[in-house]
Write a protein that holds these residues in place. Structure first.
Motif, PDB file in Angstrom:
ATOM      1  N   VAL A   3     -18.237  53.011  86.731  1.00 28.79           N
ATOM      2  CA  VAL A   3     -19.326  53.013  85.768  1.00 28.79           C
ATOM      3  C   VAL A   3     -19.325  54.302  84.956  1.00 28.79           C
ATOM      4  CG1 VAL A   3     -21.798  52.809  85.431  1.00 28.79           C
ATOM      5  CG2 VAL A   3     -20.642  51.372  87.079  1.00 28.79           C
ATOM      6  N   PHE A  27     -20.605  57.259  90.966  1.00 30.71           N
ATOM      7  CA  PHE A  27     -20.440  55.856  90.624  1.00 30.71           C
ATOM      8  C   PHE A  27     -21.725  55.428  89.959  1.00 30.71           C
ATOM      9  CE2 PHE A  27     -20.642  51.320  91.416  1.00 30.71           C
ATOM     10  CZ  PHE A  27     -19.417  50.942  90.926  1.00 30.71           C
ATOM     11  N   GLY A  28     -21.761  55.494  88.668  1.00 27.02           N
ATOM     12  CA  GLY A  28     -22.961  55.119  87.944  1.00 27.02           C
ATOM     13  C   GLY A  28     -23.043  55.760  86.592  1.00 27.02           C
ATOM     14  N   GLY A  47     -25.467  55.245  94.166  1.00 24.60           N
ATOM     15  CA  GLY A  47     -25.943  53.917  93.807  1.00 24.60           C
ATOM     16  C   GLY A  47     -26.584  53.978  92.437  1.00 24.60           C
ATOM     17  N   CYS A  48     -25.920  54.676  91.563  1.00 26.28           N
ATOM     18  CA  CYS A  48     -26.509  55.003  90.264  1.00 26.28           C
ATOM     19  C   CYS A  48     -26.832  53.783  89.406  1.00 26.28           C
ATOM     20  CB  CYS A  48     -25.593  55.958  89.502  1.00 26.28           C
ATOM     21  SG  CYS A  48     -25.361  57.521  90.377  1.00 26.28           S
ATOM     22  N   LEU A  49     -26.207  52.658  89.665  1.00 31.38           N
ATOM     23  CA  LEU A  49     -26.534  51.465  88.883  1.00 31.38           C
ATOM     24  C   LEU A  49     -27.971  51.032  89.124  1.00 31.38           C
ATOM     25  CD1 LEU A  49     -23.303  49.305  89.209  1.00 31.38           C
ATOM     26  CD2 LEU A  49     -24.186  50.402  87.159  1.00 31.38           C
ATOM     27  N   SER A  50     -28.541  51.436  90.245  1.00 30.81           N
ATOM     28  CA  SER A  50     -29.930  51.078  90.531  1.00 30.81           C
ATOM     29  C   SER A  50     -30.889  52.228  90.244  1.00 30.81           C
ATOM     30  CB  SER A  50     -30.072  50.633  91.988  1.00 30.81           C
ATOM     31  OG  SER A  50     -29.726  51.695  92.857  1.00 30.81           O
ATOM     32  N   THR A  69     -14.835  46.206  84.018  1.00 33.45           N
ATOM     33  CA  THR A  69     -15.261  46.599  85.364  1.00 33.45           C
ATOM     34  C   THR A  69     -15.594  45.370  86.201  1.00 33.45           C
ATOM     35  OG1 THR A  69     -16.119  48.689  84.520  1.00 33.45           O
ATOM     36  CG2 THR A  69     -16.930  47.971  86.668  1.00 33.45           C
ATOM     37  N   TYR A  89     -18.736  46.579  97.300  1.00 24.79           N
ATOM     38  CA  TYR A  89     -18.624  46.280  95.878  1.00 24.79           C
ATOM     39  C   TYR A  89     -19.608  45.244  95.344  1.00 24.79           C
ATOM     40  CZ  TYR A  89     -14.374  48.929  96.518  1.00 24.79           C
ATOM     41  OH  TYR A  89     -13.488  49.930  96.824  1.00 24.79           O
ATOM     42  N   SER A  92     -22.806  46.491  93.360  1.00 27.71           N
ATOM     43  CA  SER A  92     -22.501  46.949  91.997  1.00 27.71           C
ATOM     44  C   SER A  92     -22.181  45.766  91.090  1.00 27.71           C
ATOM     45  CB  SER A  92     -21.332  47.925  92.016  1.00 27.71           C
ATOM     46  OG  SER A  92     -21.692  49.085  92.725  1.00 27.71           O
ATOM     47  N   HIS A  93     -21.391  44.827  91.594  1.00 22.67           N
ATOM     48  CA  HIS A  93     -21.048  43.632  90.825  1.00 22.67           C
ATOM     49  C   HIS A  93     -22.312  42.880  90.420  1.00 22.67           C
ATOM     50  CE1 HIS A  93     -19.995  39.334  90.415  1.00 22.67           C
ATOM     51  NE2 HIS A  93     -18.932  39.804  89.791  1.00 22.67           N
ATOM     52  N   LEU A  96     -24.275  44.735  87.740  1.00 22.46           N
ATOM     53  CA  LEU A  96     -23.623  44.645  86.436  1.00 22.46           C
ATOM     54  C   LEU A  96     -23.823  43.264  85.822  1.00 22.46           C
ATOM     55  CD1 LEU A  96     -20.277  46.520  87.125  1.00 22.46           C
ATOM     56  CD2 LEU A  96     -22.061  47.221  85.521  1.00 22.46           C
TER      57      LEU A  96
END
Length: 126
Positions: A3, A27-28, A47-50, A69, A89, A92-93, A96
């Motif tokens: 990311v 990762f984010g 867990g930067c996507l959250s 990605t 994974y 994250s998937h 996204l």
């Protein structure tokens, strides 16, 4: 790693310099203060996507990187042990695909898919 690659702009391909000893690229996204001003690590670190502070620009280049990605995560799903993929994974998937991708207007998808072949390949997961 993936990311942060999504968020990198073409002019940022050279190594970055940081003015803060606490800047991190996880990762984010770029986190300017992973210790949140203290000695403990941010609860979203890794867990930067959250992360509630995550900002992803809505443009074709960022969408192209997100699509690549997602493709890479889905390729890994076919190769890796299913339990490992689910634990490492899948979160994250899912973020996204279900949380970030829907924010991009449909009209950007064609342009983004056209950009995908010109982008550098992502490293294989594991």
């Amino acid at each position: 790693m993936m990311v942060s690659w999504i968020l990198e702009t073409p002019s940022e391909s050279s190594p970055r310099s940081s003015t803060s000893a606490f800047t991190a690229e996880t990762f984010g996204h770029r986190c300017i203060d992973p210790t949140a001003g203290g000695e403990k690590l941010c609860p979203h670190f890794g867990g930067c996507l959250s992360c509630p502070g995550l900002v992803v620009p809505i443009d074709a280049i960022h969408l192209a990187r997100i699509l690549l990605t997602i493709e890479q995560l889905e390729k890994a799903r076919t190769r890796l042990d299913p339990q490992r993929w689910v634990l490492i994974y899948k979160p994250s998937h899912d973020l996204l695909v279900g949380g970030i991708l829907p924010d991009f207007p449909a009209k950007l998808h064609e342009e983004a898919r056209g950009l995908m072949p010109s982008l550098p390949a992502l490293p294989a997961l594991e």
